[in-house]
Design a protein around this motif. Structure first.
Motif, short mmCIF file in Angstrom:
data_model
loop_
_atom_site.label_atom_id
_atom_site.label_comp_id
_atom_site.label_asym_id
_atom_site.label_seq_id
_atom_site.Cartn_x
_atom_site.Cartn_y
_atom_site.Cartn_z
N GLY A 190 0.81 -1.22 0.00
CA GLY A 190 0.00 0.00 0.00
C GLY A 190 0.84 1.27 0.00
O GLY A 190 2.05 1.24 0.27
N VAL A 191 0.19 2.38 -0.31
CA VAL A 191 0.89 3.67 -0.34
C VAL A 191 0.18 4.71 0.50
O VAL A 191 -1.04 4.70 0.64
N LEU A 192 0.99 5.61 1.05
CA LEU A 192 0.48 6.82 1.70
C LEU A 192 0.78 7.97 0.75
O LEU A 192 1.95 8.22 0.43
N VAL A 193 -0.27 8.62 0.25
CA VAL A 193 -0.11 9.72 -0.70
C VAL A 193 -0.63 10.99 -0.05
O VAL A 193 -1.78 11.01 0.40
N PHE A 194 0.21 12.00 0.04
CA PHE A 194 -0.31 13.27 0.59
C PHE A 194 0.27 14.48 -0.13
O PHE A 194 1.37 14.44 -0.65
N GLU A 195 -0.53 15.53 -0.19
CA GLU A 195 -0.13 16.76 -0.88
C GLU A 195 -0.39 17.96 0.00
O GLU A 195 -1.42 18.05 0.67
N ASP A 196 0.58 18.86 0.01
CA ASP A 196 0.52 20.04 0.89
C ASP A 196 1.30 21.19 0.24
O ASP A 196 2.14 20.95 -0.64
N PRO A 197 1.06 22.41 0.71
CA PRO A 197 1.84 23.55 0.21
C PRO A 197 3.34 23.26 0.32
O PRO A 197 3.80 22.72 1.34
N TYR A 198 4.06 23.60 -0.74
CA TYR A 198 5.48 23.25 -0.82
C TYR A 198 6.37 24.37 -0.30
O TYR A 198 6.24 25.52 -0.73
N LEU A 199 7.25 24.01 0.61
CA LEU A 199 8.19 24.98 1.18
C LEU A 199 8.90 25.77 0.09
O LEU A 199 9.05 27.00 0.19
N GLY A 232 9.88 3.68 9.11
CA GLY A 232 9.97 2.45 8.32
C GLY A 232 9.38 2.60 6.93
O GLY A 232 9.11 1.60 6.24
N PHE A 233 9.15 3.86 6.52
CA PHE A 233 8.65 4.09 5.16
C PHE A 233 9.76 4.67 4.30
O PHE A 233 10.86 4.99 4.79
N GLU A 234 9.44 4.84 3.03
CA GLU A 234 10.41 5.42 2.10
C GLU A 234 9.64 6.36 1.17
O GLU A 234 8.52 6.05 0.76
N LEU A 235 10.25 7.50 0.88
CA LEU A 235 9.65 8.43 -0.08
C LEU A 235 9.95 7.87 -1.47
O LEU A 235 11.10 7.83 -1.88
N VAL A 236 8.91 7.41 -2.19
CA VAL A 236 9.15 6.74 -3.48
C VAL A 236 8.79 7.61 -4.68
O VAL A 236 9.19 7.30 -5.80
N ASP A 237 8.02 8.68 -4.46
CA ASP A 237 7.71 9.55 -5.60
C ASP A 237 7.33 10.94 -5.10
O ASP A 237 6.82 11.08 -3.98
N VAL A 238 7.60 11.93 -5.92
CA VAL A 238 7.17 13.31 -5.64
C VAL A 238 6.67 13.91 -6.95
O VAL A 238 7.16 13.57 -8.03
N TYR A 250 3.46 13.80 -2.24
CA TYR A 250 4.47 12.84 -1.79
C TYR A 250 3.84 11.45 -1.75
O TYR A 250 2.73 11.30 -1.25
N THR A 251 4.55 10.45 -2.27
CA THR A 251 4.09 9.07 -2.17
C THR A 251 5.08 8.29 -1.33
O THR A 251 6.28 8.26 -1.62
N LEU A 252 4.56 7.68 -0.24
CA LEU A 252 5.39 6.87 0.66
C LEU A 252 4.94 5.42 0.58
O LEU A 252 3.74 5.15 0.45
N ALA A 253 5.91 4.52 0.66
CA ALA A 253 5.59 3.09 0.73
C ALA A 253 6.47 2.48 1.82
O ALA A 253 7.41 3.13 2.29
N ARG A 254 6.14 1.27 2.22
CA ARG A 254 7.02 0.60 3.19
C ARG A 254 8.40 0.48 2.56
O ARG A 254 8.52 0.24 1.36
N ALA A 255 9.43 0.67 3.38
CA ALA A 255 10.81 0.67 2.86
C ALA A 255 11.06 -0.60 2.06
O ALA A 255 10.80 -1.71 2.52
N GLY A 256 11.52 -0.43 0.82
CA GLY A 256 11.87 -1.54 -0.04
C GLY A 256 10.70 -2.14 -0.82
O GLY A 256 10.90 -2.99 -1.70
N ALA A 257 9.47 -1.72 -0.51
CA ALA A 257 8.30 -2.34 -1.15
C ALA A 257 8.08 -1.88 -2.59
O ALA A 257 7.51 -2.60 -3.40
#
Ligand code: SAH
Ligand code: TYD
Ligand code: ZN
Length: 407
Positions: A190-199, A232-238, A250-257
């Motif tokens: 699975g993935v955690l996808v979130f979007e927010d104002p960018y620094l 224990g997650f990894e940033l896999v896409d932006v 930002y898309t996060l997945a479990r590290a290595g997944a």
């Protein structure tokens, strides 16, 4: 020094925006909202996370009177419809797919998931907006998403293929608990996808009004990458998004997944090259904030002295920071037009400017309108083209103060 909410490192203060009211506390004229807090920003010297120095209790901000309805912009409705299509196509191709949203608001995204017949759940503590989501067929709980509430729903929901959050993750100081909750309910792939104002956009545009009570963090690829690692997650896409003045998804997945897309390295390198890790960048930003504040106040004072009628457009949460920092009230801006019924007939927080219906802008007598909803400029200027055609001028303050249009 203050400790970083993500990694416990030292947070170096770089901006003081003064005593501020709650940005979404629109009150009737006979009711005084007394809650204020000191709005200050700092940057963690260890993980780079830009964050507020103090936290406003979440129940103060998100409750049954919360007046921000996501469906108020047609362009944002379209953005979230496309987002729903994208999430379902990318991650929900199999039977029994599950989508969870943190901060689903009035169901602007999840209604499309519900309509497609997918199992889903929205976490939305503000009953005002949650109720609208329900009326659109969305399954909603009014709990705050965190480790406890997430765990409580795992049995009935099953593991999530996508956990999505828009303009919400940056509202949650307690990210350790939130990520622990995601960790519990997320499927192995699975993935955690979130979007927010960018620094990066806030710095580039001096859009300091993106900083207010609800926006606790201003994320970057660097800080999100560090946050992911800690849990224990990894940033896999932006992906950069052209909404709300510039955001990153930002898309996060479990590290290595999942494989890490090249865009992640590219954004990290671009952030380093543009000085986002350099304290001098933040010193210069703070100086530009002061210059914009002074310029806006001087311009409004001049317009008043010239006898011009000045109003505002968009009673945004962002505008609370600008108005209260500069000490701008009804003596300089007569009224603010806004399409949200829950804000109309009330006063802007702290600054006490009456909010009136945006429908009435068509017959406005104003000479100048301050564009507080500058992130929706295209939509608003198109809908209100008659204002400029009749000689009206927009007063903008992002990235700099300028009068636009008119004769
Ligand atoms: N996703 C929408 C709403 C953003 S506003 C959009 O992008 O337009 C942020 C929302 O998050 C509010 O509706 C607020 O009530 C909600 N919220 C705040 N804390 C939350 C939490 N811990 N869990 C879930 N939602 C939360
Ligand atoms: P927004 O900029 O999305 O967010 P925030 O409050 O977090 O800063 O708020 C937009 C506000 O402007 C909202 O109150 C609705 C209002 N609005 C209009 O009045 N007319 C419009 O055409 C649009 C797009 C928004
Ligand atoms: Zn840190």
């Amino acid at each position: 020094m203050t400790r970083c909410r993500i990694c416990s490192g030292d947070v170096q203060k770089f901006l003081d925006l003064g005593e501020q009211p709650l940005s979404d506390a629109f009150r009737p004229a006979d009711e005084i909202a007394s809650f204020t807090y000191h709005l200050q920003m700092g940057r963690c010297l260890t993980c780079g996370a830009v964050q507020q120095l103090a936290e406003v209790p979440r129940e103060q901000m998100f409750h049954a009177d919360y007046p921000y309805f996501s469906s108020g912009s047609s362009r944002m409705r379209e953005h979230f419809r496309r987002t729903a299509e994208h999430l379902m196509a990318e991650y929900c191709g199999h039977d029994g797919a599950v989508v969870v949203e943190i901060g689903c608001n009035d169901g602007v995204m999840l209604e499309h998931v519900a309509r497609a017949g997918l199992a889903h759940l929205g976490f939305e503590p503000s009953a005002s907006v949650a109720e609208v989501a329900r009326s659109r067929g969305v399954r909603v709980t009014t709990e705050f998403f965190d480790a406890d509430s997430a765990r409580a729903h795992l049995g009935s929901l099953g593991a999530a293929d996508v956990v999505y959050a828009a303009n919400t993750m940056c509202h949650l100081p307690y990210l350790d608990s939130v990520l622990a909750g995601v960790e519990e309910i997320l499927a192995p792939q699975g993935v955690l996808v979130f979007e927010d104002p960018y620094l990066g956009d806030v710095i580039a545009k001096t859009s300091f009004d993106q900083i207010y009570d609800e926006h606790f963090y201003l994320f970057s690829a660097q800080s999100v990458s560090g946050l992911a690692c800690q849990h224990g997650f990894e940033l896999v896409d932006v992906e950069r998004l052209p909404v709300h003045g510039g955001e990153v998804r930002y898309t996060l997945a479990r590290a290595g997944a999942r494989p890490v897309r090249p865009a992640v390295r590219a954004m990290l390198d671009a952030e380093a090259a543009s000085g986002l890790g350099d304290p001098a960048t933040y010193v210069a930003f703070a100086a530009r904030v002061t210059a914009v504040r002074d310029d806006l106040l001087a311009t409004l004072t001049r317009l008043r002295d010239e006898g011009r009628e000045v109003v505002g457009y968009g009673a945004t949460a962002k505008s609370a920071t600008v108005l209260n920092l500069a000490g701008i009230g009804p003596d300089l801006i007569d009224r603010v037009y806004d399409s949200t019924p829950a804000k109309q007939g009330r006063l802007t927080p702290g600054s006490g400017i009456p909010v009136v219906a945006a429908d009435d802008f068509a017959s406005t007598t104003a000479d100048v309108a301050v564009l507080f909803a500058w992130n929706h400029a295209e939509e608003i200027k198109t809908n209100e083209a008659a204002f400029e055609q009749g000689g009206g001028q927009w007063l903008e303050y992002v990235p700099e103060v300028r009068l636009v249009g008119g004769r």
